[in-house]
Design a protein around this motif. Structure first.
Motif, PDB file in Angstrom:
ATOM      1  N   VAL A 293       0.849  -1.200   0.000  1.00  0.00           N
ATOM      2  CA  VAL A 293       0.000   0.000   0.000  1.00  0.00           C
ATOM      3  C   VAL A 293       0.878   1.241   0.000  1.00  0.00           C
ATOM      4  N   ILE A 294       0.470   2.256  -0.750  1.00  0.00           N
ATOM      5  CA  ILE A 294       1.124   3.557  -0.672  1.00  0.00           C
ATOM      6  C   ILE A 294       0.211   4.491   0.104  1.00  0.00           C
ATOM      7  N   SER A 295       0.772   5.123   1.136  1.00  0.00           N
ATOM      8  CA  SER A 295      -0.002   5.979   2.030  1.00  0.00           C
ATOM      9  C   SER A 295       0.430   7.434   1.862  1.00  0.00           C
ATOM     10  N   PHE A 296      -0.561   8.318   1.767  1.00  0.00           N
ATOM     11  CA  PHE A 296      -0.312   9.755   1.690  1.00  0.00           C
ATOM     12  C   PHE A 296      -0.688  10.346   3.050  1.00  0.00           C
ATOM     13  N   ALA A 297       0.323  10.510   3.893  1.00  0.00           N
ATOM     14  CA  ALA A 297       0.110  10.780   5.312  1.00  0.00           C
ATOM     15  C   ALA A 297      -0.679  12.058   5.581  1.00  0.00           C
ATOM     16  N   SER A 298      -0.299  13.157   4.931  1.00  0.00           N
ATOM     17  CA  SER A 298      -0.952  14.436   5.218  1.00  0.00           C
ATOM     18  C   SER A 298      -2.410  14.450   4.793  1.00  0.00           C
ATOM     19  N   SER A 299      -2.735  13.674   3.754  1.00  0.00           N
ATOM     20  CA  SER A 299      -4.100  13.650   3.228  1.00  0.00           C
ATOM     21  C   SER A 299      -4.950  12.547   3.846  1.00  0.00           C
ATOM     22  N   GLY A 300      -4.318  11.616   4.557  1.00  0.00           N
ATOM     23  CA  GLY A 300      -5.056  10.517   5.137  1.00  0.00           C
ATOM     24  C   GLY A 300      -5.619   9.561   4.105  1.00  0.00           C
ATOM     25  N   VAL A 301      -4.947   9.472   2.962  1.00  0.00           N
ATOM     26  CA  VAL A 301      -5.408   8.633   1.863  1.00  0.00           C
ATOM     27  C   VAL A 301      -4.409   7.506   1.638  1.00  0.00           C
ATOM     28  N   ALA A 302      -4.920   6.320   1.325  1.00  0.00           N
ATOM     29  CA  ALA A 302      -4.057   5.184   1.003  1.00  0.00           C
ATOM     30  C   ALA A 302      -4.600   4.494  -0.231  1.00  0.00           C
ATOM     31  N   ALA A 303      -3.709   3.859  -0.989  1.00  0.00           N
ATOM     32  CA  ALA A 303      -4.122   3.171  -2.214  1.00  0.00           C
ATOM     33  C   ALA A 303      -3.246   1.960  -2.427  1.00  0.00           C
ATOM     34  N   ASP A 304      -3.772   0.972  -3.128  1.00  0.00           N
ATOM     35  CA  ASP A 304      -2.982  -0.209  -3.467  1.00  0.00           C
ATOM     36  C   ASP A 304      -1.833   0.183  -4.388  1.00  0.00           C
ATOM     37  N   ASN A 305      -0.681  -0.384  -4.139  1.00  0.00           N
ATOM     38  CA  ASN A 305       0.497  -0.110  -4.964  1.00  0.00           C
ATOM     39  C   ASN A 305       0.389  -0.894  -6.267  1.00  0.00           C
ATOM     40  N   THR A 306       0.264  -0.159  -7.377  1.00  0.00           N
ATOM     41  CA  THR A 306       0.180  -0.796  -8.694  1.00  0.00           C
ATOM     42  C   THR A 306       1.483  -0.706  -9.471  1.00  0.00           C
ATOM     43  N   GLY A 307       2.509  -0.093  -8.869  1.00  0.00           N
ATOM     44  CA  GLY A 307       3.816  -0.036  -9.506  1.00  0.00           C
ATOM     45  C   GLY A 307       4.076   1.200 -10.328  1.00  0.00           C
ATOM     46  N   VAL A 308       3.062   2.057 -10.547  1.00  0.00           N
ATOM     47  CA  VAL A 308       3.271   3.286 -11.302  1.00  0.00           C
ATOM     48  C   VAL A 308       3.945   4.305 -10.402  1.00  0.00           C
TER      49      VAL A 308
END
Length: 373
Positions: A293-308
């Motif tokens: 997972v890639i997490s965007f700490a300041s925004s509180g958003v996370a997404a599955d890592n697709t390699g892009v």
């Protein structure tokens, strides 16, 4: 005498401007003065540098050349680049372009600035400018930057190579050399599809008339040029057989840049190659990297890592991080990697040191990664 007095005049103007802006800020509170000044004229904004397009030239196929008049001085060196922002369908987009040589802008930041933008089929900004740029349109300019500039002292022999829209920084260098009275030999190879795809032809013709300048136009899809086809070692041997001990400045598609590098490396002269690429890097996602997972700490958003790239992950997640060139040149998209490992998509290099500022347009996550966005 004049040169010694100019800085004091500039300081006085800067101080007066700060006082005026401060007074306006007090009077316009709680809003920034720009909110009201923009109602009169967008160029009156004090927090950003805006510029109005004054002239547009679409004579060259596949590109548009336009002149802007900035609201405040913008000083740059030939070969450097400037972030240009424009609002399209309510969304602000920023891209990085190299301006043409401009005597006033190089000297003290005064006067108009000329940009040549090549049309990219999937380019949101380049297509908008190509189709809709017209006198009166207002754009925003960032701070000039970049290390793709001529070294000093000047070499007695120089080779400049450009391809497509990469003509702008190297042509700016050549115009700058002419303006400063440089008498050393300069060979300029420019690669275009056909004669109709050559922008700023009048400037090229004027420079070709100088006794120390040789301009070689090469067409990759036409037999009309001095040379034909894509760049190879034979082209340099034909026009500059002494190239192995001569600095070369090259800007254009990745293939052109790579071939120039290869030729110089075979002669053990790779240290003489200075490059700038205006083509986003291409890479193949490694399935082993596209996990977690890639997490965007300041925004509180996370997404599955697709390699892009991290920038592409952020945009897919609905975030709008600041960015410009999307190819690692302008450094406007830097963010702190809090944890995890990332891969530079240009070189394949891995880095996992926490707290490091990275360029999110050219770095892809490897496994779980957290970024301060």
């Amino acid at each position: 005498m004049i040169a010694r007095h100019l800085p004091r005049v500039d300081h006085a103007r800067t101080f007066a401007r700060k006082v005026l802006v401060g007074a306006l800020g007090t009077l316009s509170s709680p809003h920034h003065p720009d909110r009201y000044l923009e109602l009169v004229d967008p160029l009156l904004a004090t927090s950003v540098t805006r510029a109005r397009i004054t002239h547009v030239d679409r004579n060259a196929s596949g590109s548009v050349t336009f002149t802007v008049s900035p609201a405040r001085p913008v000083r740059f060196e030939p070969g450097s680049h400037i972030p240009l922002s424009i609002t399209i369908d309510g969304v602000r987009h920023t891209r990085t372009y190299s301006p043409a040589y401009a005597p006033g802008a190089v000297r003290d930041g005064s006067g108009p600035i000329v940009f040549t933008v090549g049309l990219h089929p999937d380019g949101i900004v380049s297509r908008h400018l190509y189709e809709h740029a017209q006198p009166g349109l207002v754009v925003e300019l960032g701070e000039p930057a970049g290390d793709f500039v001529l070294s000093t002292p000047r070499s007695e022999r120089l080779i400049l190579i450009g391809g497509g829209s990469g003509i702008t920084p190297v042509l700016s260098m050549l115009e700058g050399l002419a303006a400063e009275g440089h008498t050393g030999a300069v060979t300029f190879l420019y690669y275009a599809r056909t004669p109709a795809h050559v922008p700023r032809r009048e400037a090229l013709d004027a420079l070709a008339a100088l006794p120390n300048v040789e301009i070689v136009l090469v067409y990759t899809r036409s037999g009309d040029g001095a040379l034909q086809g894509r760049f190879d070692a034979a082209h340099l041997q034909a026009v500059a057989p002494w190239f192995a001990d001569t600095p070369v400045y090259v800007c254009g598609p990745a293939g052109l840049v790579s071939r120039v590098r290869d030729v110089y490396e075979r002669d053990g002269a790779e240290n003489l190659v200075h490059v700038e690429e205006f083509t986003p890097p291409t890479y193949t996602v490694d399935p082993d990297d596209a996990t977690g997972v890639i997490s965007f700490a300041s925004s509180g958003v996370a997404a599955d890592n697709t390699g892009v790239t991290i920038l592409e992950h952020a945009e897919s997640a609905g975030l709008t991080p600041e960015h410009g060139c999307r190819m690692g040149i302008c450094h406007s998209c830097t963010a702190v990697r809090l944890s995890g490992c990332t891969r530079d998509v240009r070189t394949g290099e891995l880095d996992s040191e926490p707290g490091t500022r990275i360029q999110i347009c050219i770095n892809a996550p490897v496994g779980d990664v957290a970024v301060d966005l």
